[in-house]
Design an enzyme around this catalytic site. Structure first.
Site, PDB file in Angstrom:
ATOM      1  N   HIS A  65      -2.612  10.875   0.927  1.00 19.84           N
ATOM      2  CA  HIS A  65      -2.019  10.916   2.369  1.00 19.84           C
ATOM      3  C   HIS A  65      -1.308  12.112   2.825  1.00 19.84           C
ATOM      4  O   HIS A  65      -0.242  11.909   3.234  1.00 19.84           O
ATOM      5  CB  HIS A  65      -0.992   9.658   2.139  1.00 19.84           C
ATOM      6  CG  HIS A  65      -0.704   8.802   3.608  1.00 19.84           C
ATOM      7  ND1 HIS A  65      -0.945   7.376   3.800  1.00 19.84           N
ATOM      8  CD2 HIS A  65      -0.434   9.425   4.702  1.00 19.84           C
ATOM      9  CE1 HIS A  65      -0.559   7.287   4.967  1.00 19.84           C
ATOM     10  NE2 HIS A  65      -0.414   8.504   5.663  1.00 19.84           N
ATOM     11  N   ARG A  76       0.838  -1.199  -0.075  1.00 19.13           N
ATOM     12  CA  ARG A  76      -0.075  -0.222  -0.084  1.00 19.13           C
ATOM     13  C   ARG A  76       0.772   1.307  -0.098  1.00 19.13           C
ATOM     14  O   ARG A  76       1.578   1.563   0.964  1.00 19.13           O
ATOM     15  CB  ARG A  76      -0.957  -0.157   1.279  1.00 19.13           C
ATOM     16  CG  ARG A  76      -1.816   1.174   1.402  1.00 19.13           C
ATOM     17  CD  ARG A  76      -2.748   0.861   2.356  1.00 19.13           C
ATOM     18  NE  ARG A  76      -3.540   2.228   2.857  1.00 19.13           N
ATOM     19  CZ  ARG A  76      -3.327   3.063   3.787  1.00 19.13           C
ATOM     20  NH1 ARG A  76      -2.279   2.800   4.669  1.00 19.13           N
ATOM     21  NH2 ARG A  76      -3.991   4.113   3.821  1.00 19.13           N
ATOM     22  N   TYR A  90      -4.287   1.841  16.089  1.00 19.72           N
ATOM     23  CA  TYR A  90      -2.986   1.696  16.592  1.00 19.72           C
ATOM     24  C   TYR A  90      -3.196   1.543  18.393  1.00 19.72           C
ATOM     25  O   TYR A  90      -2.282   0.797  18.954  1.00 19.72           O
ATOM     26  CB  TYR A  90      -2.165   3.109  16.578  1.00 19.72           C
ATOM     27  CG  TYR A  90      -1.507   3.322  15.241  1.00 19.72           C
ATOM     28  CD1 TYR A  90      -0.367   2.804  14.757  1.00 19.72           C
ATOM     29  CD2 TYR A  90      -2.385   3.720  14.064  1.00 19.72           C
ATOM     30  CE1 TYR A  90       0.029   2.593  13.610  1.00 19.72           C
ATOM     31  CE2 TYR A  90      -1.839   3.920  12.912  1.00 19.72           C
ATOM     32  CZ  TYR A  90      -0.508   3.236  12.715  1.00 19.72           C
ATOM     33  OH  TYR A  90      -0.109   3.412  11.474  1.00 19.72           O
ATOM     34  N   GLU A 121      -3.283  -0.173   8.351  1.00 21.19           N
ATOM     35  CA  GLU A 121      -2.331   0.057   9.169  1.00 21.19           C
ATOM     36  C   GLU A 121      -2.319  -0.450  10.494  1.00 21.19           C
ATOM     37  O   GLU A 121      -3.630  -0.216  10.885  1.00 21.19           O
ATOM     38  CB  GLU A 121      -2.090   1.653   9.225  1.00 21.19           C
ATOM     39  CG  GLU A 121      -1.640   2.528   8.051  1.00 21.19           C
ATOM     40  CD  GLU A 121      -1.590   3.790   8.222  1.00 21.19           C
ATOM     41  OE1 GLU A 121      -1.220   4.372   9.432  1.00 21.19           O
ATOM     42  OE2 GLU A 121      -1.503   4.705   7.188  1.00 21.19           O
ATOM     43  N   GLU A 173      -7.182   8.309   6.258  1.00 24.40           N
ATOM     44  CA  GLU A 173      -7.257   8.986   7.465  1.00 24.40           C
ATOM     45  C   GLU A 173      -7.885  10.599   7.458  1.00 24.40           C
ATOM     46  O   GLU A 173      -7.123  11.360   7.995  1.00 24.40           O
ATOM     47  CB  GLU A 173      -6.038   9.076   8.558  1.00 24.40           C
ATOM     48  CG  GLU A 173      -5.484   7.746   8.923  1.00 24.40           C
ATOM     49  CD  GLU A 173      -4.402   7.361   9.926  1.00 24.40           C
ATOM     50  OE1 GLU A 173      -4.388   6.251  10.325  1.00 24.40           O
ATOM     51  OE2 GLU A 173      -3.783   8.356  10.175  1.00 24.40           O
ATOM     52  N   ASN A 226      -7.278   1.627  10.045  1.00 26.16           N
ATOM     53  CA  ASN A 226      -6.099   1.674  10.767  1.00 26.16           C
ATOM     54  C   ASN A 226      -6.247   1.787  12.289  1.00 26.16           C
ATOM     55  O   ASN A 226      -7.106   2.689  12.913  1.00 26.16           O
ATOM     56  CB  ASN A 226      -5.472   3.334  10.168  1.00 26.16           C
ATOM     57  CG  ASN A 226      -5.163   3.255   8.792  1.00 26.16           C
ATOM     58  OD1 ASN A 226      -5.236   2.174   8.078  1.00 26.16           O
ATOM     59  ND2 ASN A 226      -4.534   4.125   8.279  1.00 26.16           N
TER      60      ASN A 226
END
Length: 470
Positions: free
Chosen positions: A122, A79, A298, A376, A167, A296
């Site tokens: 991005h 990606r 985290y 991600e 995002e 994504n």
């Protein structure tokens, strides 16, 4: 396969991800002009050590070696993002040299048997467009559609998966309200305008690309969280969690999948005029059917309306002041959960990924027959190169395997997760953190540009070979 191994589904894709500004370098070569990140990195105190992406990982010149590395790791998909500032510098005419770079990259990937997974945006908006209002200017959404079609003109014959935005929470609220990311504005109203226009640009691009080629897999990638109250019996904490869920997750998920903004979020942000930017037909435009949703993840968030005694670091400790990125959550505070921490002081919470995937699948993806991918997931740790030149990073390996385990847990609960992209393929420019934090499964020596596969990269390669977790 031994009895204690956990296999992945036969079609599950293993990949890694990067972003143009974070790795390419060549910031002023072959016609590329400034993006908002080039400009922001020059603002005193905005980025640690005033680091910039002028050279980064020099991927622009080293892409062939980087693709060979991906092949050695066994990656099935990669990606990457195209740079608007390279493809259409200043938001103007097409730059053939910029387009040619991505064409060569795609050919290299295909030659290595790696599926290209393209992200159109991005965060590197051409600075010339920011000077016309950036994402607060409705016209930027239309310019984004034009840029998307330009990239498709060049690569549509070889790239089948297209992600519009990465995002949008970051490129709106963190960038136009919090001020921690480019362009560094600090206005709740501007953040809401940017969020709506990013979603509108997504809808316009999906419609235009679908008209071009109905066979394309089209989607968007959202960073999402699991927001929980510190005390689930206390009204203030419960409302804090609702606000974060609303202004992090649902403000993007609901327009995309349901064609409406959540009513409670509209009430929360009413003082800042989100409805001023919504024109007739916008929500139907945003509500285009999509094929893929990238998640994504985290860490999760434990929140309260009372400050934490020992709060964790929320953003890079830069000299330039910032504010809360949430338009209407000034009285909401993150609290530590007592979990292990990464070098960014992000808590390691693998089960949050399982919980998130189950929720997103149930509420959004399954009812619309949208495929889910984890696009991600990664961790920064302070890696140390060993005397023999190797990079032992056991904590990153544990992070990787624990989150892959959480995906298998979600699959066991009936969620059809179709792939995983580790963030990031290699150490790179970590936005306001500059080069301070390393996320890669491949180490980059920024002085020599030498690449070294870390122990975590070798562990990931083994998981991909075995298609199972031990």
């Amino acid at each position: 396969m031994t009895t204690h191994e956990r296999p992945f589904p036969p079609e599950f894709l293993f990949g890694a991800a990067t972003a143009a500004y974070q790795i390419e370098g060549a910031a002023h070569e072959d016609g590329r002009t400034d993006s908002i990140w080039d400009t922001f990195s020059r603002v005193p105190g905005a980025v640690l050590k005033a680091d910039n992406g002028d050279v980064a990982c020099d991927h622009y010149h080293r892409y062939q070696g980087d693709v060979a590395l991906m092949k050695d790791l066994g990656l099935q998909t990669y990606r990457f993002s195209t740079s608007w500032a390279r493809v259409r510098p200043d938001g103007g005419p097409v730059n053939p040299k910029g387009v040619d770079f991505y064409s060569r990259l795609v050919d290299e990937l295909l030659g290595a048997g790696i599926k290209p997974w393209l992200t159109l945006y991005h965060w590197d908006l051409p600075q010339a467009l920011e000077e016309k209002g950036g994402w607060t200017n409705r016209d930027t959404a239309a310019r984004f559609r034009d840029y998307a079609l330009t990239v498709h003109d060049a690569l549509g014959d070889r790239v089948g998966v297209w992600t519009t935005l990465n995002e949008p929470w970051c490129s709106s609220f963190l960038s136009y309200t919090g001020g921690a990311h480019a362009p560094g504005r600090q206005s709740p109203r501007d953040g809401l305008a940017a969020a709506h226009h990013l979603l509108l640009g997504h809808g316009l691009a999906v419609e235009a690309l679908r008209e071009r080629d109905p066979k394309l897999e089209l989607g968007i990638t959202l960073n999402l969280t699991v927001a929980k109250p510190v005390d689930p019996t206390r009204a203030g904490d419960v409302d804090a969690a609702r606000r974060i869920d609303g202004q992090f997750n649902r403000i993007f998920l609901d327009p995309i999948f349901r064609g409406s903004y959540p009513e409670d979020v509209l009430q929360d942000v009413a003082p800042y005029g989100l409805t001023d930017f919504i024109h007739d037909g916008d929500l139907a435009q945003i509500n285009q059917p999509i094929d893929t949703l990238g998640v994504n993840y985290y860490h999760g968030d434990l929140v309260s309306d009372r400050p934490a005694e020992h709060p964790l670091l929320a953003q890079a400790p830069t000299d330039r002041p910032t504010r809360s990125p949430f338009p209407a959550a000034d009285g909401v505070y993150d609290h530590p959960q007592g979990l292990p921490l990464t070098a960014m002081e992000w808590e390691v919470q693998p089960d949050g990924l399982r919980e998130l995937l189950v929720r997103v699948n149930t509420d959004y993806a399954a009812p619309t027959d949208t495929s889910l991918y984890v696009t991600e997931n990664g961790a920064a740790f302070d890696d140390v190169v060993a005397a023999d030149g190797s990079v032992p990073d056991a904590r990153r390996t544990e992070f990787l395997t624990d989150h892959l385990g959480a995906i298998l847990d979600a699959i066991d609960e009936g969620v059809d997760v179709k792939g995983y992209f580790y963030w990031s393929l290699m150490d790179n420019y970590e936005w306001a953190w500059g080069y301070e934090k390393r996320f890669g499964i491949v180490r980059v020596d920024y002085a020599t540009q030498e690449r070294t596969v870390k122990d975590s990269g070798r562990a990931y390669a083994e998981i991909i070979r075995n298609r199972a977790l031990s």
